[in-house]
Motif scaffolding. Structure first.
Motif, short mmCIF file in Angstrom:
data_model
loop_
_atom_site.label_atom_id
_atom_site.label_comp_id
_atom_site.label_asym_id
_atom_site.label_seq_id
_atom_site.Cartn_x
_atom_site.Cartn_y
_atom_site.Cartn_z
N THR A 1 6.60 3.84 -6.93
CA THR A 1 5.73 2.75 -6.46
C THR A 1 6.35 1.39 -6.75
OG1 THR A 1 3.93 4.20 -7.11
CG2 THR A 1 3.36 1.97 -6.46
N ILE A 2 6.79 1.20 -7.99
CA ILE A 2 7.32 -0.10 -8.40
C ILE A 2 8.56 -0.45 -7.57
CG2 ILE A 2 8.27 -1.41 -10.33
CD1 ILE A 2 6.68 0.31 -12.19
N ILE B 1 7.80 -1.11 -3.65
CA ILE B 1 7.14 -2.36 -3.27
C ILE B 1 8.08 -3.54 -3.45
CG2 ILE B 1 6.00 -2.74 -5.52
CD1 ILE B 1 4.50 -3.58 -2.13
N LEU B 2 8.92 -3.46 -4.50
CA LEU B 2 9.90 -4.54 -4.69
C LEU B 2 10.90 -4.56 -3.55
CD1 LEU B 2 10.65 -4.67 -8.50
CD2 LEU B 2 9.59 -6.38 -7.06
N LEU C 1 4.39 0.35 3.11
CA LEU C 1 4.54 1.17 1.90
C LEU C 1 4.03 2.58 2.15
CD1 LEU C 1 5.31 1.25 -1.09
CD2 LEU C 1 3.02 0.51 -1.66
N GLY C 2 2.95 2.69 2.92
CA GLY C 2 2.38 3.99 3.21
C GLY C 2 3.37 4.90 3.91
N ILE D 1 3.47 -8.67 -8.77
CA ILE D 1 3.50 -7.35 -8.12
C ILE D 1 4.06 -6.30 -9.07
CG2 ILE D 1 4.57 -6.04 -6.25
CD1 ILE D 1 4.13 -8.34 -4.42
N CYS E 1 -0.26 -2.35 4.20
CA CYS E 1 -0.06 -1.09 3.48
C CYS E 1 0.58 -0.03 4.37
CB CYS E 1 -1.33 -0.59 2.84
SG CYS E 1 -2.78 -0.69 3.85
N LYS F 1 6.85 12.23 0.83
CA LYS F 1 5.89 13.31 0.58
C LYS F 1 6.05 14.45 1.56
CE LYS F 1 2.04 12.14 -2.19
NZ LYS F 1 0.87 11.30 -2.28
N LEU G 1 -0.19 8.51 -12.71
CA LEU G 1 0.23 9.61 -13.58
C LEU G 1 -0.96 10.20 -14.32
CD1 LEU G 1 3.56 8.11 -14.96
CD2 LEU G 1 3.27 9.87 -13.22
N THR H 1 4.45 -7.93 3.93
CA THR H 1 4.58 -7.36 2.58
C THR H 1 3.30 -6.69 2.14
OG1 THR H 1 5.95 -9.28 2.16
CG2 THR H 1 5.47 -7.88 0.29
N THR H 2 2.16 -7.31 2.48
CA THR H 2 0.90 -6.73 2.04
C THR H 2 0.31 -5.77 3.08
OG1 THR H 2 -0.21 -8.66 2.93
CG2 THR H 2 0.22 -8.64 0.57
N ILE I 1 6.15 6.06 1.56
CA ILE I 1 5.74 7.13 0.64
C ILE I 1 5.51 8.44 1.39
CG2 ILE I 1 3.96 7.86 -1.01
CD1 ILE I 1 3.55 4.94 -1.71
N LEU I 2 4.91 8.35 2.59
CA LEU I 2 4.63 9.57 3.37
C LEU I 2 5.91 10.29 3.76
CD1 LEU I 2 1.69 8.67 5.76
CD2 LEU I 2 1.73 10.41 3.99
N VAL J 1 -0.83 -2.54 -2.95
CA VAL J 1 -0.92 -3.53 -1.88
C VAL J 1 -2.36 -3.87 -1.53
CG1 VAL J 1 1.30 -3.32 -0.73
CG2 VAL J 1 -0.48 -1.66 -0.26
N LEU K 1 -4.39 2.84 7.63
CA LEU K 1 -3.36 2.00 7.01
C LEU K 1 -3.20 0.75 7.86
CD1 LEU K 1 -0.73 4.72 6.11
CD2 LEU K 1 -2.22 3.50 4.56
N GLY K 2 -3.00 -0.38 7.20
CA GLY K 2 -2.78 -1.61 7.94
C GLY K 2 -4.02 -2.16 8.61
N PHE L 1 8.97 8.75 -11.01
CA PHE L 1 7.70 8.07 -11.24
C PHE L 1 7.80 6.56 -11.02
CE2 PHE L 1 9.90 8.34 -15.28
CZ PHE L 1 9.80 7.04 -15.77
N THR M 1 1.12 2.73 -11.45
CA THR M 1 1.87 3.93 -11.85
C THR M 1 1.16 4.65 -12.99
OG1 THR M 1 3.88 2.77 -11.21
CG2 THR M 1 4.13 4.77 -12.53
N ILE N 1 -2.38 9.41 -0.91
CA ILE N 1 -1.48 8.28 -0.81
C ILE N 1 -2.15 6.97 -1.20
CG2 ILE N 1 -1.99 7.96 1.61
CD1 ILE N 1 0.80 7.14 2.10
N PHE N 2 -3.49 6.95 -1.23
CA PHE N 2 -4.17 5.68 -1.50
C PHE N 2 -4.15 5.27 -2.97
CE2 PHE N 2 -5.46 6.54 2.73
CZ PHE N 2 -5.38 5.29 3.29
N PRO O 1 -1.15 5.26 -4.95
CA PRO O 1 -0.03 4.30 -5.00
C PRO O 1 -0.29 3.05 -4.16
CG PRO O 1 0.64 6.34 -3.92
CD PRO O 1 -0.67 6.60 -4.57
N LEU O 2 -1.11 3.18 -3.14
CA LEU O 2 -1.33 2.02 -2.27
C LEU O 2 -2.27 0.97 -2.88
CD1 LEU O 2 -1.45 3.39 1.37
CD2 LEU O 2 0.35 2.15 0.22
N ALA P 1 2.12 -3.06 -10.10
CA ALA P 1 2.71 -1.75 -9.81
C ALA P 1 2.81 -0.91 -11.07
CB ALA P 1 4.10 -1.92 -9.18
N CYS Q 1 -8.40 -1.08 3.63
CA CYS Q 1 -7.80 0.24 3.84
C CYS Q 1 -8.40 1.31 2.93
CB CYS Q 1 -6.29 0.19 3.69
SG CYS Q 1 -5.52 -0.99 4.78
#
Lengths: 191, 204
Positions: A73-74, A77-78, A116-117, B72, A113, A124, B84, A110-111, A120-121, B106, A22-23, A70, B80, B99-100, B102-103, B76, B25
């Motif tokens: 993600t949206i 990131i926002l 965001l990673g 974005i 990852c 999870k 799904l 912002t970009t 989410i982790l 980015v 990541l990153g 669900f 999604t 995880i990649f 949803p990633l 996104a 990534c």
């Protein structure tokens, strides 16, 4: 003890760049000089911790009760994009010195990852808020560690005579590969 | 002619991985086998196709200041959908890519194409560009995944390519698979040499 395991696992064993991938973009992009990579590491740590807290609260108190998991993600990131903007504006007002140091790196995050990673982790892995923050902070430290080591190597690499085709990205990737090999030595410290 | 170029340029000439070097990534993380690379590539292709189509249609109506956040959101949304659908129909691949998926949101390639191409060109060109770039990405990931799988596991798409106890097994170093290639360092090393070879070929 639990927290210690999270910290060591996130910094060394599952290093965010060298074993989780990541990153990578900022890792390759801003690892030319030690000073800039340290600045980037600081900015990333700041944003990851903030983003982890905000996204954790959103997931558990807004998305889950409404049954719209669900949208994760949206929404995430926002939130991260907005957060980065906000941090930038606030730093400019509150601490111009820190803004001078971190300013140019903030839009890039912002970009990244990793941010965001991690968000989410944390969801999870079912961490609670404190575990999430510890995990986020140590992931960011791991990122900074990899970045600074890489920058140190690349400063020396500039002086080396690299074959023509390997110049630029390939030699950086190869260096990262050897670093990743070194970090594999930490495997097995924690399960 | 230029239509065809829009479709094919992403595959070799402007390959997102080997030439533009974007989206590192997922490239490194999901290519431990050819199948994973192919799956990730196709998922990204779908997102690229969808986001390029929608963004080229709505770009005119979006005020300049909020264009990046708007893009974005569009991206996104498609991520999604992929997330799904893959969770429903390709469970084992979904778990491997983890995880990649949803990633993808980015992944610099997707936003890069939206900003650099789809927002300035018509629908048809943007669709072709999205598919072409996606296929180039898929090609790169499958190639890298294939090389790592062959070296690290002696198999290709899960099929064994080098027999278990070949006659040369005691003589040559190809005795055991080079396990490191399907681990993290192998990803960096294999990609480094692939890009170096690509650089060399491009010069000729």
């Amino acid at each position: 003890m639990e927290y210690l395991i999270i910290i060591i696992a996130a910094i060394f064993v599952n290093n965010v760049v060298l074993s989780q991938f990541l990153g990578i973009c900022p890792f390759l992009g801003v690892s030319n000089k030690i000073s800039t990579s340290a600045g980037m590491a600081g900015a990333v740590t700041f944003v990851i911790v903030l983003a982890t807290i905000v996204t954790f609260l959103l997931q558990h108190y807004v998305l889950n009760p409404l049954g719209v998991g669900f949208m994760q993600t949206i929404v995430f990131i926002l939130v991260i994009a907005a957060l980065v903007q906000m941090v930038e504006i606030m730093l400019k007002k509150l601490s111009p010195a820190l803004y001078q140091a971190l300013g140019i790196f903030l839009p890039l995050i912002t970009t990244n990852c990793a941010v965001l990673g991690v968000a989410i982790l944390v969801i999870k892995k079912n961490y609670n808020l404190l575990e999430g923050v510890v995990f986020g902070a140590s992931t960011a430290i791991g990122f900074g560690l990899a970045l600074v080591i890489m920058a140190g190597i690349r400063e020396q690499l500039d002086l080396a005579n690299v074959p023509k085709g390997m110049k630029g990205v390939p030699i950086a990737l190869l260096t990262a590969g050897i670093l990743a090999l070194a970090f594999m030595g930490f495997a097995g410290i924690v399960k | 002619m230029s239509r065809l170029y829009n479709l094919t340029k992403g595959i070799i000439k402007e390959n997102p991985i080997f030439v533009i070097v974007l989206g590192m990534c997922p490239t490194l993380a999901t290519t431990s086998s050819a199948m994973n690379g192919l799956g990730m590539g196709l998922a990204t292709t779908f997102v690229l196709f969808g986001s390029n189509t929608v963004i080229s249609l709505i770009a005119r109506f979006i005020p300049d200041k909020v264009r990046i956040p708007s893009y974005i959101v569009v991206i996104a949304t498609f991520v999604t959908i992929v997330d799904l659908v893959m969770q429903a129909y390709t469970q084992s691949l979904y778990e491997k890519l983890g995880i990649f998926i949803p990633l993808i949101v980015v992944n610099c390639i997707v936003l890069g194409r939206a900003e650099a191409f789809a927002s300035k060109n018509g629908v048809l060109d943007s669709v072709l560009d999205g598919i072409g770039m996606g296929l180039g990405f898929t090609f790169a990931l499958t190639l890298l995944g294939g090389i790592r799988e062959v070296l690290g596991n002696f198999s290709f798409f899960g099929l064994r390519v080098i027999p278990k106890d070949p006659w040369w097994s005691k003589a040559v170093f190809f005795h055991d698979p080079i396990l490191v290639f399907i681990l993290a360092p192998g990803a960096f090393i294999a990609l480094a040499y692939l890009i170096a070879i690509f650089n060399r070929l491009k010069k000729n």
